[in-house]
Scaffold this motif. Structure first.
Motif, PDB file in Angstrom:
ATOM      1  N   PRO A 247       0.834  -1.206   0.000  1.00  0.00           N
ATOM      2  CA  PRO A 247       0.000   0.000   0.000  1.00  0.00           C
ATOM      3  C   PRO A 247       0.868   1.255   0.000  1.00  0.00           C
ATOM      4  O   PRO A 247       1.866   1.340   0.715  1.00  0.00           O
ATOM      5  CB  PRO A 247      -0.801  -0.133   1.300  1.00  0.00           C
ATOM      6  CG  PRO A 247      -0.829  -1.602   1.577  1.00  0.00           C
ATOM      7  CD  PRO A 247       0.491  -2.125   1.093  1.00  0.00           C
ATOM      8  N   GLU A 248       0.484   2.213  -0.812  1.00  0.00           N
ATOM      9  CA  GLU A 248       1.302   3.422  -0.952  1.00  0.00           C
ATOM     10  C   GLU A 248       1.487   4.137   0.384  1.00  0.00           C
ATOM     11  O   GLU A 248       2.572   4.630   0.697  1.00  0.00           O
ATOM     12  CB  GLU A 248       0.650   4.369  -1.963  1.00  0.00           C
ATOM     13  CG  GLU A 248       1.490   5.594  -2.277  1.00  0.00           C
ATOM     14  CD  GLU A 248       0.877   6.433  -3.372  1.00  0.00           C
ATOM     15  OE1 GLU A 248       1.022   7.658  -3.311  1.00  0.00           O
ATOM     16  OE2 GLU A 248       0.253   5.860  -4.291  1.00  0.00           O
ATOM     17  N   ALA A 324      -5.817   0.106   3.514  1.00  0.00           N
ATOM     18  CA  ALA A 324      -4.397   0.122   3.143  1.00  0.00           C
ATOM     19  C   ALA A 324      -4.198   0.194   1.644  1.00  0.00           C
ATOM     20  O   ALA A 324      -3.269   0.826   1.164  1.00  0.00           O
ATOM     21  CB  ALA A 324      -3.694  -1.117   3.702  1.00  0.00           C
ATOM     22  N   GLY A 325      -5.071  -0.457   0.890  1.00  0.00           N
ATOM     23  CA  GLY A 325      -4.855  -0.462  -0.557  1.00  0.00           C
ATOM     24  C   GLY A 325      -5.938   0.256  -1.320  1.00  0.00           C
ATOM     25  O   GLY A 325      -5.970   0.202  -2.542  1.00  0.00           O
ATOM     26  N   ARG A 326      -6.875   0.926  -0.642  1.00  0.00           N
ATOM     27  CA  ARG A 326      -7.972   1.580  -1.348  1.00  0.00           C
ATOM     28  C   ARG A 326      -7.755   3.093  -1.398  1.00  0.00           C
ATOM     29  O   ARG A 326      -7.530   3.741  -0.395  1.00  0.00           O
ATOM     30  CB  ARG A 326      -9.295   1.310  -0.620  1.00  0.00           C
ATOM     31  CG  ARG A 326      -9.744  -0.129  -0.729  1.00  0.00           C
ATOM     32  CD  ARG A 326     -11.267  -0.179  -0.505  1.00  0.00           C
ATOM     33  NE  ARG A 326     -11.626   0.377   0.779  1.00  0.00           N
ATOM     34  CZ  ARG A 326     -11.816  -0.346   1.872  1.00  0.00           C
ATOM     35  NH1 ARG A 326     -11.589  -1.641   1.824  1.00  0.00           N
ATOM     36  NH2 ARG A 326     -12.177   0.223   3.016  1.00  0.00           N
ATOM     37  N   HIS A 328      -5.363   4.760  -2.340  1.00  0.00           N
ATOM     38  CA  HIS A 328      -4.008   5.276  -2.169  1.00  0.00           C
ATOM     39  C   HIS A 328      -3.041   4.684  -3.184  1.00  0.00           C
ATOM     40  O   HIS A 328      -1.904   5.093  -3.253  1.00  0.00           O
ATOM     41  CB  HIS A 328      -3.509   4.948  -0.750  1.00  0.00           C
ATOM     42  CG  HIS A 328      -4.338   5.577   0.330  1.00  0.00           C
ATOM     43  ND1 HIS A 328      -4.328   6.901   0.601  1.00  0.00           N
ATOM     44  CD2 HIS A 328      -5.218   5.004   1.176  1.00  0.00           C
ATOM     45  CE1 HIS A 328      -5.161   7.163   1.621  1.00  0.00           C
ATOM     46  NE2 HIS A 328      -5.721   6.021   1.967  1.00  0.00           N
ATOM     47  N   VAL A 330      -0.840   1.384  -4.961  1.00  0.00           N
ATOM     48  CA  VAL A 330       0.165   0.495  -4.393  1.00  0.00           C
ATOM     49  C   VAL A 330       1.472   0.745  -5.094  1.00  0.00           C
ATOM     50  O   VAL A 330       1.524   1.275  -6.200  1.00  0.00           O
ATOM     51  CB  VAL A 330      -0.228  -0.991  -4.540  1.00  0.00           C
ATOM     52  CG1 VAL A 330      -1.468  -1.313  -3.747  1.00  0.00           C
ATOM     53  CG2 VAL A 330      -0.419  -1.357  -6.026  1.00  0.00           C
TER      54      VAL A 330
END
Length: 333
Positions: A247-248, A324-326, A328, A330
Motif C-alpha cells: 500500500p502506498e 491500506a490499498g484503497r 491510495h 500500491v
C-alpha cells in the motif's frame, strides 16, 4: 498414484541438499518448454531462450536428444542422476554422472521416456550421454552460472525455512508443502510422489534426499535401492519478481524497502530468505528488521539454528488495515 514406502531409518536419515546439476536440468526443462510459470521465469526465458534455440539449431541431433530425454511423463534416467548426498558437489563433478553413463543404456532409457521406439539418428548415435552432458554444460555456463550466487541464496533460504517447518509440524506438514497436489504424506509410512499410476517403491533403508530448484517443476529419481531424491520447486524461487504489492501509504510511512520487508513476513522468513527475495544487502535487511522489531511490528524466534521473523498482531493490523490499498494506490518493492 505413485507412492514410496518410507522406512523409519530412511526418514530419520533424510536430508535437504543443494545440487547445481539439478538446478541446471530444471533450467533445461524450462528452456525446452519455452514458457514460464511466473514473471521471473518469463524474464529469464526472454534473456536466454533465443541463444538456446540457436544452439540446438546448430546441432540437430542434440535437439532430438533433448526432446527424447524430456518425455511427456518421464525423464531419461541419465538426464536426472540422483545426487550422492555426501556434501555439496560442484556442477563439474555432478555432470560426470551423465557423461559416464554406459552408452548402450542410453537408448533403452530414452525409449522409456518417449514411451516407444527412439527414431534415427538417435538410435545409432554412439555418444548420447556425452552429447547430453555437453548440452547441460552449455545451459549451466550460459544461463545458470551467471546467476548462481543469487539462486544459491534462494535455495539455501528455502532449505532453512523447510527445516524450521519440519521442526514445528513434523514430516507430514513439511512434505505436504513441497509440491502441493503432487507430493503428499499419506500416513502409514507412505509418501505420494506423483499423481500417476506407477507401482509403489520401497525406501526402507536407502538415503532419502530433498533437492530444491528454482524452476516451477520438479521430479523424482533413484539409484537402485540406495538413494532416492525428490526434486521440488522452492518457495518464492525466481517468482518474487517486483515483490508483493505494498500500500502506498504504508510505503510512505515506513519507506519502500522497509515496507516491502514487512509485507513479506506474513509467513516466517529468515534474514537470508529476505536477502534472496528482496535483493537487498544483509546489512540493510538487518537494519530494517531491527527498526520493525523495535516498533513492535515483527517478532523473532529461533527454529533450530535459524532465526525467523514474522508479524506481531500490531504488524498484521498495520499491513491489513481496511483502507491500506484503497484510494491510495500500491507500489512494488
Amino acid at each position: 498414484m505413485g507412492w514410496w514406502r518410507i522406512g523409519t531409518d530412511a526418514l530419520a536419515g533424510s536430508r535437504f541438499v543443494l545440487s547445481p546439476l539439478a538446478e541446471t536440468v530444471a533450467a533445461l526443462k524450462t528452456l525446452h518448454a519455452g514458457s514460464g510459470a511466473h514473471p521471473g521465469e518469463r524474464a529469464w526465458l526472454a534473456a536466454h531462450l533465443p541463444a538456446y534455440r540457436r544452439r540446438l539449431a546448430a546441432e540437430p541431433l542434440d535437439a532430438l536428444l533433448v526432446r527424447a530425454a524430456i518425455g511427456p511423463t518421464w525423464n531419461a534416467d541419465f538426464l536426472t542422476p540422483t545426487p550422492l548426498g555426501e556434501g555439496e558437489r560442484s556442477f563439474t563433478e555432478e555432470v560426470m554422472a551423465v557423461r559416464e553413463t554406459e552408452p548402450s543404456s542410453a537408448v533403452p532409457q530414452l525409449e522409456v521416456a518417449v514411451g516407444g521406439p527412439v527414431p534415427e539418428p538417435l538410435r545409432s548415435a554412439p555418444d548420447l550421454p556425452h552429447r547430453l552432458a555437453t548440452v547441460l554444460e552449455w545451459v549451466w555456463r550460459e544461463t545458470v552460472l551467471p546467476d548462481w550466487p543469487r539462486r544459491r541464496r534462494i535455495l539455501e533460504a528455502d532449505i532453512t525455512a523447510r527445516t524450521a517447518q519440519l521442526s514445528r509440524g513434523g514430516w507430514a506438514a513439511a512434505l505436504d508443502e513441497l509440491c502441493p497436489g503432487k507430493l503428499r504424506w499419506l500416513g502409514d509410512g507412505r509418501l505420494q510422489v506423483n499423481a500417476r499410476d506407477y507401482p509403489p517403491r520401497s525406501v526402507e533403508a536407502g538415503r532419502l534426499l530433498f533437492v530444491p530448484v528454482t524452476s516451477a517443476k520438479g521430479w523424482v529419481s533413484w539409484e537402485g535401492s540406495e538413494r532416492f531424491a525428490v526434486v521440488y520447486p522452492c518457495s518464492g524461487a525466481l517468482a518474487d519478481g517486483g515483490g508483493p504489492a505494498v500500500p502506498e501509504a504504508l510505503g510512505t510511512l515506513l519507506g519502500r524497502a522497509r515496507a516491502g520487508i514487512l509485507v513479506r513476513l506474513e509467513s516466517p522468513l529468515s534474514t537470508s530468505q529476505l536477502v534472496a527475495l528482496t535483493g537487498l544487502g544483509l546489512g540493510s535487511v538487518g537494519r530494517h528488521l531491527k527498526v520493525l522489531l523495535d516498533a513492535g511490528l515483527v517478532r523473532r524466534r529461533r527454529a533450530g539454528r535459524s532465526v525467523l521473523y514474522d508479524w506481531t498482531e500490531a504488524g498484521a493490523v498495520l499491513v491489513r488495515a481496511p483502507d491500506a490499498g484503497r484510494g491510495h494506490g500500491v507500489v512494488r518493492t
